[in-house]
Enzyme design. Structure first.
Site, short mmCIF file in Angstrom:
data_model
loop_
_atom_site.label_atom_id
_atom_site.label_comp_id
_atom_site.label_asym_id
_atom_site.label_seq_id
_atom_site.Cartn_x
_atom_site.Cartn_y
_atom_site.Cartn_z
N ASP A 50 -11.00 -8.33 31.34
CA ASP A 50 -10.25 -8.87 32.30
C ASP A 50 -9.22 -10.04 31.65
OD1 ASP A 50 -9.75 -9.55 35.58
OD2 ASP A 50 -9.39 -11.29 34.38
N TYR A 55 -3.19 -15.85 30.10
CA TYR A 55 -4.17 -16.25 29.39
C TYR A 55 -4.03 -16.40 27.98
CZ TYR A 55 -7.46 -15.02 33.26
OH TYR A 55 -8.09 -14.92 34.50
N LYS A 80 -2.52 -9.66 34.48
CA LYS A 80 -1.96 -10.07 35.84
C LYS A 80 -0.63 -10.54 35.61
CE LYS A 80 -6.76 -12.01 36.50
NZ LYS A 80 -7.32 -12.08 35.02
N HIS A 111 -1.53 -12.78 39.82
CA HIS A 111 -2.30 -13.57 39.48
C HIS A 111 -2.49 -14.81 40.65
CE1 HIS A 111 -4.32 -15.75 35.82
NE2 HIS A 111 -5.01 -15.96 36.73
#
Ligand code: A2P
Length: 322
Positions: A50, A55, A80, A111
């Site tokens: 994930d 990120y 996301k 997100h």
């Protein structure tokens, strides 16, 4: 070989492994650590990773997948859509695919329900365009491209899901939210179950190091007692509780021993489950454990009030019990 853990079936018919590797390593993205962590995870039987545009490590995750020797088709990969791309959905997906170096993702999530402006990266007030409904409509179109197998949301409350479902042509496959023994979110879980939405628990260990290394529920007497009885660790107890109650868990670990532990689930008894289900009722325990709550001096989360989010919380992420 894939680890022997349950899978959940999404409303698309696709299977999602109940334990995944969470790839949030802070705003720096984690660099080579993420690559190593994902490679170790895949070697130890993880088949679910994930990550997110936000990120800052999609390249490293993609590299780890390519170099792991595990076929892409055996890995469930989530990424996301970031807040500042809510009016840039198809383009943002292309950017993510490019960085990951893959042709498709198994799951593409919005997100957050909040949009940020693409030009100055500031939060757009609740209700103003692009609304999460407009963004969802654009995400629905992605299914026809074959570049996403399923679409879903993250950080959505019952209130926001209700608004979404009134207009949506596609029911989100999953809703990914903060869930752990201090924030079990029974009402949201039931709502998602009723609508055929799989609930994914992020920070299922309560991000223990954020509290100066003092984990909040991992040192709870009941968690420790249950761990000892099963010859397991408190982390395994929290994750096994999560999977056994029907949620997907995505713990992050860069430590090989804990990576292995986190995908080695134990069988909890009914008594264990009952004890774990009420930990949040102990004094001071019913709360979010993430910093974006405690950082927010005015009680907002990325520009929206808790009320707008549909979160039953007060300043600092404490749940306002009824
Ligand atoms: P580390 O990467 O050194 O293992 P969450 O996924 O809830 O946000 O928590 C992630 C944090 O929990 C990381 O700091 C991670 O540190 C730590 N962690 C991961 N697995 C375990 C475990 N089994 N027990 C205790 N802490 C863990």
């Amino acid at each position: 070989m894939a680890a022997d853990i349950p899978t959940f079936t999404l409303n698309t018919g696709h299977k999602m492994p109940s334990v995944g590797m969470g790839c949030w390593l802070g705003p720096g993205g984690g660099g080579d650590v993420v690559e190593e962590m994902c490679k170790t995870a895949l070697k130890l039987g993880y088949r679910h990773i994930d990550t997110a545009y936000g990120y800052f490590n999609e390249e490293k995750v993609g590299k780890a997948i390519r170099e792991s020797g595990v076929p892409r088709s055996e890995i469930f990969l989530t990424t996301k859509l970031p807040n500042h791309h809510h009016d840039y959905v198809a383009e943002s997906l292309e950017e993510s695919l490019e960085k990951l170096g893959v042709d498709y993702v198994d799951l593409y999530l919005m997100h957050w329900p909040q949009a940020y402006s693409r030009t100055d990266n500031k939060p757009i007030p609740y209700g103003q365009s692009p609304t999460f409904l407009e963004t969802w409509k654009d995400m629905e179109k992605l299914l026809e491209t074959g570049k996403v197998r399923a679409i879903g949301v993250s950080n959505f409350s019952v209130k926001l899901l209700e608004l979404l479902l009134k207009e949506a042509s596609v029911v989100p496959a999953t809703n990914q939210v903060e869930v752990h023994p201090c924030l079990p979110s029974f009402e949201l879980k039931q709502y998602c179950e009723d609508k055929g939405i799989v609930l994914t628990a992020y920070s299922p260990l309560g991000r223990p190091k954020e509290y100066d290394g003092k984990p909040v529920f991992l040192t709870d007497d009941d968690v420790v007692r249950i761990a000892k009885a099963h010859d397991a660790t408190p982390g395994q107890v929290a994750l096994s509780w999560g999977v056994q109650r029907g949620t997907v868990v995505i713990p992050k670990s860069e430590n090989p021993e804990r990576i292995k532990q986190n995908i080695t689930l134990i069988k909890l008894s009914d008594e264990d489950m009952t004890a774990l289900n009420v930990i949040h009722r102990k004094p001071g325990m019913h709360r979010s454990l993430l910093r974006y709550h405690s950082n927010s001096q005015d009680g907002t989360v990325f520009g929206w009030t808790y009320e707008q989010m549909g979160w039953n919380m007060v300043k600092g992420g404490i749940v306002a019990d009824k």
